[in-house]
Scaffold this active site. Structure first.
Site, PDB file in Angstrom:
ATOM      1  N   HIS A  61      33.891 -39.985 -18.997  1.00  0.00           N
ATOM      2  CA  HIS A  61      33.551 -41.587 -19.467  1.00  0.00           C
ATOM      3  C   HIS A  61      34.629 -42.017 -20.434  1.00  0.00           C
ATOM      4  CE1 HIS A  61      30.053 -44.268 -20.652  1.00  0.00           C
ATOM      5  NE2 HIS A  61      31.215 -44.876 -20.911  1.00  0.00           N
ATOM      6  N   GLU A 115      38.340 -48.752 -21.668  1.00  0.00           N
ATOM      7  CA  GLU A 115      38.310 -47.576 -22.529  1.00  0.00           C
ATOM      8  C   GLU A 115      39.416 -47.758 -23.586  1.00  0.00           C
ATOM      9  OE1 GLU A 115      35.917 -45.144 -22.937  1.00  0.00           O
ATOM     10  OE2 GLU A 115      34.610 -46.592 -21.629  1.00  0.00           O
ATOM     11  N   HIS A 119      38.282 -48.357 -27.162  1.00  0.00           N
ATOM     12  CA  HIS A 119      38.406 -47.130 -27.928  1.00  0.00           C
ATOM     13  C   HIS A 119      39.791 -46.560 -28.432  1.00  0.00           C
ATOM     14  CE1 HIS A 119      34.033 -46.613 -27.324  1.00  0.00           C
ATOM     15  NE2 HIS A 119      34.271 -46.621 -26.234  1.00  0.00           N
TER      16      HIS A 119
END
Length: 226
Positions: A61, A115, A119
């Site tokens: 993930h 992502e 992040h």
């Protein structure tokens, strides 16, 4: 000459300030893997990527910078967009181990973009874009979650297993306590969805989690087949 030096000095200061803004500090990473059957077995359902049905294995993930107080930085560098060309040597590995299950079906690039932007840009002080994705792929290989559970007699067979036994099986294999996240299947039953492991700020070594996310599972949870 003096005027030119003054301008150069100001530019250097601005550049340093810019780097400080981008270079966010963080305390550790959450490395999060998800079980595809649990993602799909909800009222929302799922869509397989355009490359086809993923393997019956945990998939990545994300690799998420985090603080010890439970908060986390996000969207740290608007000037660092996702660049697939930098990841050409990782592409096939990412398609296999980091597929998107969101609808509509896609080639997963949108998932990777999200992502990185949310992040990955917050870890640029230690990992460039290639290093960020390579680290996550390496951590996935090293953790071998499904094999660790299988060795403990825990199979993706639709049966319910003790939450404690799940945690102990992973700790026995990896050496560190995981955090397990659950979701609900289409009938509302609790099922194994995500497994969090903590990683040091280099993105290379597992560590004990300084803090766990909020939320909890039932004492016994389903492990659906895929």
């Amino acid at each position: 000459m003096k005027h030119n030096c003054s301008i150069l000095f100001k530019l250097l200061i601005l550049q340093c300030l810019s780097l400080l803004c981008v270079s966010q500090d963080f305390d550790f990473f959450y490395f999060v893997q998800q079980w595809p059957a649990s993602y799909c077995d909800t009222k929302q359902s799922c869509c397989y990527p355009t490359s086809g049905k993923p393997a019956a294995d945990f998939s990545i993930h994300g690799l998420w910078p985090n603080f010890k107080d439970g908060s986390y930085p996000s969207n740290c560098d608007a000037d660092s967009p996702f660049n697939q060309a930098e990841l050409s040597d990782l592409s096939s590995n990412m398609q296999k181990n980091w597929p998107s299950l969101a609808c509509p079906s896609s080639n997963s690039v949108g998932f990777w973009t999200h992502e990185w932007v949310k992040h990955g840009t917050c870890s640029e002080s230690v990992l460039d874009q290639h290093g960020y994705f390579a680290s996550a792929l390496n951590l996935k290989q090293r953790s071998s979650l499904l094999q660790s559970l299988n060795r403990a007699g825990i199979e993706a067979d639709g049966k319910s297993y003790s939450l404690q036994n799940l945690k102990e099986a992973i700790k026995e294999a990896i050496g560190y306590t995981p955090w397990i996240g659950c979701n609900a299947d289409a009938s509302g039953n609790s099922q194994l969805y995500q497994i969090y492991l903590c990683v040091d700020t280099s993105g290379s070594d597992f560590i004990e989690c300084p803090v766990f996310p909020k939320g909890k599972c039932s004492s016994a949870i389903e492990f659906p087949s895929f």
